[in-house]
Design an enzyme around this catalytic site. Structure first.
Site, PDB file in Angstrom:
ATOM      1  N   ARG A  73       0.852  -1.195   0.000  1.00 16.33           N
ATOM      2  CA  ARG A  73       0.000   0.000   0.000  1.00 16.33           C
ATOM      3  C   ARG A  73       0.885   1.241   0.000  1.00 16.33           C
ATOM      4  NH1 ARG A  73      -2.041   0.749   4.405  1.00 16.33           N
ATOM      5  NH2 ARG A  73      -1.313  -1.097   5.499  1.00 16.33           N
ATOM      6  N   TYR A 201      -1.587  -3.330  -6.643  1.00 13.69           N
ATOM      7  CA  TYR A 201      -1.414  -4.014  -5.360  1.00 13.69           C
ATOM      8  C   TYR A 201      -2.722  -4.058  -4.550  1.00 13.69           C
ATOM      9  CZ  TYR A 201      -0.209  -5.138  -0.633  1.00 13.69           C
ATOM     10  OH  TYR A 201      -0.209  -5.732   0.599  1.00 13.69           O
ATOM     11  N   LYS A 210      -9.665  -2.447   1.680  1.00 14.95           N
ATOM     12  CA  LYS A 210      -9.424  -1.352   2.608  1.00 14.95           C
ATOM     13  C   LYS A 210     -10.183  -0.083   2.186  1.00 14.95           C
ATOM     14  CE  LYS A 210      -6.777  -3.547   5.447  1.00 14.95           C
ATOM     15  NZ  LYS A 210      -5.907  -4.546   4.899  1.00 14.95           N
ATOM     16  N   HIS A 230     -10.493  -3.000  11.339  1.00 11.35           N
ATOM     17  CA  HIS A 230      -9.396  -3.826  10.820  1.00 11.35           C
ATOM     18  C   HIS A 230      -9.190  -4.991  11.791  1.00 11.35           C
ATOM     19  CE1 HIS A 230      -4.920  -3.813   9.294  1.00 11.35           C
ATOM     20  NE2 HIS A 230      -5.659  -4.660   8.623  1.00 11.35           N
ATOM     21  N   SER A 252      -1.221  -3.909  10.088  1.00  8.96           N
ATOM     22  CA  SER A 252      -0.832  -4.752   8.965  1.00  8.96           C
ATOM     23  C   SER A 252       0.428  -5.541   9.299  1.00  8.96           C
ATOM     24  CB  SER A 252      -0.568  -3.884   7.742  1.00  8.96           C
ATOM     25  OG  SER A 252      -1.739  -3.182   7.418  1.00  8.96           O
ATOM     26  N   CYS A 254       0.989  -7.844  11.465  1.00  7.91           N
ATOM     27  CA  CYS A 254       1.259  -8.042  12.888  1.00  7.91           C
ATOM     28  C   CYS A 254       0.533  -9.259  13.451  1.00  7.91           C
ATOM     29  CB  CYS A 254       0.909  -6.793  13.688  1.00  7.91           C
ATOM     30  SG  CYS A 254       2.023  -5.436  13.343  1.00  7.91           S
ATOM     31  N   ASP A 277      -9.235 -10.091   8.468  1.00  9.75           N
ATOM     32  CA  ASP A 277      -8.762  -8.719   8.192  1.00  9.75           C
ATOM     33  C   ASP A 277      -9.787  -7.634   8.500  1.00  9.75           C
ATOM     34  OD1 ASP A 277      -6.423  -7.255   7.213  1.00  9.75           O
ATOM     35  OD2 ASP A 277      -7.644  -6.693   5.486  1.00  9.75           O
ATOM     36  N   ARG A 371       2.291 -12.209  -0.954  1.00  4.78           N
ATOM     37  CA  ARG A 371       1.015 -12.632  -0.375  1.00  4.78           C
ATOM     38  C   ARG A 371       0.359 -13.731  -1.191  1.00  4.78           C
ATOM     39  NH1 ARG A 371      -1.583  -8.890   3.579  1.00  4.78           N
ATOM     40  NH2 ARG A 371       0.083  -7.453   4.131  1.00  4.78           N
TER      41      ARG A 371
HETATM   42  P1  GTP Z   1      -2.231  -7.940   7.094  1.00  2.00           P
HETATM   43  O1  GTP Z   1      -2.701  -8.941   6.107  1.00  2.00           O
HETATM   44  O2  GTP Z   1      -1.152  -7.048   6.535  1.00  2.00           O
HETATM   45  O3  GTP Z   1      -3.325  -7.128   7.694  1.00  2.00           O
HETATM   46  O4  GTP Z   1      -1.397  -8.747   8.212  1.00  2.00           O
HETATM   47  P2  GTP Z   1      -1.795  -9.687   9.427  1.00  2.00           P
HETATM   48  O5  GTP Z   1      -2.049  -8.850  10.639  1.00  2.00           O
HETATM   49  O6  GTP Z   1      -2.849 -10.643   9.039  1.00  2.00           O
HETATM   50  O7  GTP Z   1      -0.432 -10.462   9.738  1.00  2.00           O
HETATM   51  P3  GTP Z   1       0.014 -11.991   9.563  1.00  2.00           P
HETATM   52  O8  GTP Z   1      -0.768 -12.936  10.428  1.00  2.00           O
HETATM   53  O9  GTP Z   1       0.037 -12.303   8.126  1.00  2.00           O
HETATM   54  O10 GTP Z   1       1.493 -11.955  10.124  1.00  2.00           O
HETATM   55  C1  GTP Z   1       2.465 -11.098   9.597  1.00  2.00           C
HETATM   56  C2  GTP Z   1       3.858 -11.524  10.030  1.00  2.00           C
HETATM   57  O11 GTP Z   1       3.930 -11.618  11.446  1.00  2.00           O
HETATM   58  C3  GTP Z   1       4.247 -12.866   9.452  1.00  2.00           C
HETATM   59  O12 GTP Z   1       5.567 -12.804   9.005  1.00  2.00           O
HETATM   60  C4  GTP Z   1       4.126 -13.787  10.633  1.00  2.00           C
HETATM   61  O13 GTP Z   1       5.010 -14.875  10.524  1.00  2.00           O
HETATM   62  C5  GTP Z   1       4.454 -12.881  11.828  1.00  2.00           C
HETATM   63  N1  GTP Z   1       3.756 -13.316  13.067  1.00  2.00           N
HETATM   64  C6  GTP Z   1       2.435 -13.631  13.192  1.00  2.00           C
HETATM   65  N2  GTP Z   1       2.146 -14.019  14.462  1.00  2.00           N
HETATM   66  C7  GTP Z   1       3.306 -13.926  15.156  1.00  2.00           C
HETATM   67  C8  GTP Z   1       3.647 -14.179  16.528  1.00  2.00           C
HETATM   68  O14 GTP Z   1       2.843 -14.577  17.360  1.00  2.00           O
HETATM   69  N3  GTP Z   1       4.954 -13.952  16.881  1.00  2.00           N
HETATM   70  C9  GTP Z   1       5.890 -13.511  15.976  1.00  2.00           C
HETATM   71  N4  GTP Z   1       7.128 -13.314  16.417  1.00  2.00           N
HETATM   72  N5  GTP Z   1       5.593 -13.269  14.676  1.00  2.00           N
HETATM   73  C10 GTP Z   1       4.330 -13.467  14.277  1.00  2.00           C
HETATM   74  C1  SPV Z   2      -2.879  -4.757   5.119  1.00  4.26           C
HETATM   75  O1  SPV Z   2      -1.916  -4.111   4.669  1.00  4.26           O
HETATM   76  O2  SPV Z   2      -3.405  -4.512   6.233  1.00  4.26           O
HETATM   77  C2  SPV Z   2      -3.443  -5.879   4.340  1.00  4.26           C
HETATM   78  C3  SPV Z   2      -3.064  -6.006   2.949  1.00  4.26           C
HETATM   79  O3  SPV Z   2      -4.302  -6.602   4.841  1.00  4.26           O
HETATM   80  S1  SPV Z   2      -3.927  -4.841   2.009  1.00  4.26           S
HETATM   81  O4  SPV Z   2      -5.140  -5.475   1.485  1.00  4.26           O
HETATM   82  O5  SPV Z   2      -3.062  -4.468   0.920  1.00  4.26           O
HETATM   83  O6  SPV Z   2      -4.300  -3.708   2.794  1.00  4.26           O
HETATM   84 MN    MN Z   3      -4.877  -5.892   6.858  1.00  4.30          MN
END
Ligand code: GTP
Ligand code: SPV
Ligand code: MN
Length: 588
Positions: A73, A201, A210, A230, A252, A254, A277, A371
Site C-alpha cells: 500500500r 497491489y 481497505k 481492521h 498490517s 502483525c 482482516d 502474499r
Molecule cells: P495484514 O494482512 O497485513 O493485515 O497482516 P496480518 O495482521 O494478518 O499479519 P500476519 O498474520 O500475516 O502476520 C504477519 C507476520 O507476522 C508474518 O511474518 C508472521 O510470521 C508474523 N507473526 C504472526 N504471528 C506472530 C507471533 O505470534 N509472533 C511472531 N514473532 N511473529 C508473528
Molecule cells: C494490510 O496491509 O493490512 C493488508 C493487505 O491486509 S492490504 O489489502 O493491501 O491492505
Molecule cells: Mn490488513
C-alpha cells in the site's frame, strides 16, 4: 432506459476509452477464461499477470509477479476527499473533492486505450445479511478481477440489490502506467466513491477491501451507528463445545491471519475462523455487538507461513474449492513449479526470486510483503456461522501491535471506556505492508490509522458512543506477541502458543479466574496462565509482564504528542483516562 449502474459504466468508458467492455458474471467458466487470458498476457504483454503453477502441490494455483515498484500500500498517495480538511483529520492525507477529481480525472482520461474495461458487480457481506452492501468496481487488470472474484461475492445479485439507487458504492480502478508519480488512491466518502490509478497491489487496487470496507465504511458507520474495523473474527471452542467469539485488531503484518486460524496447543480447544482482516460490527437488539466478515477470501502474508506456524493456512492453500489461489511476489522453485517463501525451510536449489531472477543468498527470495489470495471456503476450520447473515455475538475484543518493549503480553481493560482509551493509544513498529521506513513505533489506534476514513478524534467519540448503547459490552484486552529479550530475540514464542493467552482471555470473560490490578489495567496471576508443554527460561514469564516506569513515561509522552495533533477533537473522557494513567505511571 439504462439503469444507474449502466449509466455510470458508460460514463467511465467515455472517460477511460477502453477497446472493450466486459461485464463479469463470476462463474467458474468465466474465471477459467480470465485466468487463461492472464497467462497469455504474461507471455506477451508489458504487464505481468499469471503463470500457472500447474504441477505444484497447490492445486489450481497461479503466480503473479508485480512491477517491482508496486509491492505494498502507498499511504502517502492515499487521500480522503471530504469538503473540510478537519473532517478528514490529521490521520489522513486530504484534498478538496473537486480538485482531486480534476487531478485524477486527467490521469483516467484515455487510460484504458487498447485494454478491456471489466465491470465487477460484488457484494461485501452475505447477500442475505442486513449489513451487506452491493458495490461495483471497474478495472482494467485481470489480476484485480480474479482477486476480486476470490475476495468478494461477485455476481448479478449486486446489480439486483442496487436496483434504482443512484448513490451505490462505486470504485474506478486502472493500473495506469504503474508509475508512482502518477499513482493516487482517492476516496470520496460522501459519494461512496473510490478512484484509484497507478497500482495493482491489493490494498490499493481491490477497492472492496481497505478502500471501501474500511475507509468509506468507517465513515458510513459513524453516520449510521456501526463500526467498520481492521479486525479478525474467531470463535474459540472449549472442551465441552462452548464457543466464545472474539475480535482482534492488529496493524498490517502483525499477526491477524495467524491468530484467526490458530490451532490451540492444548487438546479440547479449537478455533473456528470467520475472518482475518475486516469486521463490520453492529449493536444487536440484545445490546450485544454482532460482527460479520464482509470478505470471502484471505489476502495474507506468505513469508513465515508454514506447517509449524499456521497449519490451517497451509491446508487452506492446498484446498481446491471452486476458486483458484494466487501467489503474488513469492519466489518460485522451478523444479517443482511451486511457490516458495522464507519460513518454509531450506531454500531449494535453483530458486528464482520474486522478480524471476536467480536468487542470491542473503537477499530475500520472496518479497517480505509477498502474499497469497485464497478463498475462505478452502479454510478447513471455517466457522459454520461464517455465512450466517446476522454474524456472531462478540464477548471480547483484543488489540495488539508489534512492540519490542513496554506493552505486556496481555492486559485487560477495566471497562469499555478504559478499553477504548488503551486502543486509542495502540502503537506498533512499522512493517513492509505499507511503503515507508521500517521498525519505527508509530501510533496506530485500533490498528486503523491508515484506514479510518474521517477524523480519528471523531472516530474515538464514535467508539465511546457505541459503548453507551451496549447492555452487554465485550471485555477489551491488549496483547503483545513481539516483546524482545535482552539478546534481541522474541521473548515469547508466539504463533500457536498465543492460544495460552486466548485461554486466559476466555477464562476472564467467563469469570473463572481473577486478575491483578495495575496502573495500566488488569494483569494475569501467572499461575492462571496454562503453561503446560512450554518451558521458558527462568524469569521470562515475569519479564513479559514487567512494567518499567521509564518506558511508560516515554509511552505517555508519545501518546500526548499524538493526541495533540487532534486538539479539541479528542473526547474529554479519553483525556480523563490519560490523566489517570499519568498518575498511575508516576507510582510505578
Ligand atoms: P495484514 O494482512 O497485513 O493485515 O497482516 P496480518 O495482521 O494478518 O499479519 P500476519 O498474520 O500475516 O502476520 C504477519 C507476520 O507476522 C508474518 O511474518 C508472521 O510470521 C508474523 N507473526 C504472526 N504471528 C506472530 C507471533 O505470534 N509472533 C511472531 N514473532 N511473529 C508473528
Ligand atoms: C494490510 O496491509 O493490512 C493488508 C493487505 O491486509 S492490504 O489489502 O493491501 O491492505
Ligand atoms: Mn490488513
Amino acid at each position: 432506459m439504462a439503469n444507474p449502474v449502466e449509466r455510470w459504466v458508460e460514463e467511465q468508458a467515455r472517460l477511460t476509452k477502453p477497446d472493450k467492455v466486459h461485464w463479469v458474471q463470476g462463474t467458474r467458466e468465466e474465471l477459467e477464461l480470465l485466468v487463461e487470458e492472464g497467462i497469455r498476457q504474461e507471455k506477451t504483454g508489458p504487464h505481468h499477470t499469471f503463470r500457472a503453477l500447474a504441477s505444484s502441490p497447490y492445486p489450481d494455483a497461479f503466480l503473479h509477479r508485480s512491477h517491482p515498484n508496486d509491492v505494498a500500500r502507498t499511504e502517502q498517495l492515499t487521500f480522503v476527499c471530504l469538503p473540510k480538511k478537519e473532517d478528514a483529520g490529521p490521520n489522513n492525507n486530504w484534498m478538496d473533492p473537486a480538485e482531486a477529481k480534476g487531478l485524477i480525472g486527467g490521469l483516467f482520461d484515455g487510460c484504458m486505450k487498447g485494454r478491456t474495461l471489466y465491470v465487477i458487480p460484488y457484494m461485501m457481506g452475505h447477500p442475505q445479511s442486513p449489513y451487506a452492501k452491493p458495490c461495483i468496481q471497474i478495472t482494467d487488470s485481470i489480476y484485480v478481477v480474479v482477486s476480486m472474484c476470490i475476495m468478494t461475492r461477485v455476481g448479478q445479485e449486486a446489480i439486483r440489490r442496487i436496483g434504482a439507487q443512484e448513490n451505490f458504492v462505486r470504485g474506478l480502478h486502472s493500473i495506469g502506467e504503474l508509475d508512482p508519480a502518477k499513482r493516487f488512491i482517492m476516496h470520496f466518502p460522501q459519494e461512496h466513491l473510490v478512484m484509484s490509478i497507478g497500482s495493482g497491489y491489493g490494498g490499493n487496487a481491490l477497492l472492496g477491501k481497505k478502500c471501501f470496507s474500511l475507509r468509506i465504511a468507517s465513515y458510513l458507520g459513524e453516520q449510521e451507528g456501526w463500526l467498520a474495523e481492521h479486525m479478525i473474527i474467531m470463535g474459540l471452542e472449549e472442551p465441552g463445545g462452548e464457543i466464545t467469539y472474539l475480535l482482534g485488531a492488529f496493524p498490517s503484518a502483525c499477526g491477524k491471519t495467524n491468530l484467526a486460524m490458530i490451532e490451540p496447543v492444548f487438546p479440547g480447544y479449537k478455533v473456528h475462523t470467520l475472518g482475518d482482516d475486516i469486521a463490520w460490527i453492529n449493536v444487536g437488539p440484545d445490546g450485544r455487538l454482532w460482527a460479520i466478515n464482509p470478505e470471502s477470501g484471505f489476502f495474507g502474508v506468505a513469508p513465515g507461513t508454514s506447517d509449524k506456524t499456521n497449519p490451517n493456512m497451509m491446508r487452506t492453500l492446498k484446498g481446491d474449492k471452486f476458486f483458484p489461489t494466487l501467489f503474488t511476489n513469492t519466489a518460485l522453485d522451478p523444479a517443482t513449479n511451486s511457490p516458495w517463501w522464507e519460513g518454509l525451510g531450506e531454500p531449494p536449489q535453483g530458486l528464482l526470486d520474486w522478480q524471476g531472477g536467480p536468487w542470491q543468498a542473503g537477499k530475500p527470495a520472496a518479497h517480505p510483503n509477498s502474499r497469497f489470495t485464497v478463498s475462505i471456503y478452502n479454510c478447513p476450520n471455517l466457522s459454520k456461522e461464517y455465512d450466517n447473515p446476522k454474524g456472531v455475538p462478540i464477548s471480547g475484543i483484543i488489540f495488539g501491535g508489534r512492540r519490542s518493549n513496554t506493552i505486556p503480553l496481555v492486559c485487560e481493560a477495566t471497562d469499555w471506556e478504559h478499553g477504548v482509551f488503551r486502543a486509542s493509544t495502540n502503537g506498533s513498529e512499522t512493517t513492509t505492508a505499507a511503503g515507508g521506513p521500517l521498525g519505527v513505533v508509530r501510533r496506530d489506534p485500533m490498528a486503523m490509522l491508515p484506514f479510518a476514513g474521517y477524523n480519528m478524534g471523531d472516530y474515538f467519540a464514535h467508539w465511546l458512543a457505541v459503548g453507551q448503547r451496549l447492555t452487554q459490552p465485550p471485555k477489551i484486552f491488549t496483547v503483545n506477541w513481539f516483546r524482545k529479550d535482552a539478546d534481541g530475540g522474541f521473548a515469547w514464542p508466539g504463533f500457536r502458543d498465543n492460544s495460552r493467552v486466548l485461554k486466559w482471555i476466555v477464562d476472564r470473560i467467563k469469570g473463572r479466574v481473577g486478575a491483578r490490578s495495575t496502573p495500566i489495567g488488569l494483569l494475569p496471576e501467572l499461575q492462571d496462565l496454562e503453561m503446560k508443554g512450554l518451558s521458558l527460561p527462568p524469569g521470562r514469564l515475569e519479564s513479559l509482564f514487567s512494567l518499567e516506569r521509564g518506558e511508560w513515561e516515554k509511552e505517555l509522552a508519545e501518546v500526548e504528542e499524538f493526541y495533540g495533533k487532534f486538539g479539541g477533537r479528542i473526547p474529554q473522557a479519553l483525556r480523563g483516562q490519560m490523566e489517570k494513567l499519568k498518575a498511575g505511571v508516576a507510582r510505578l
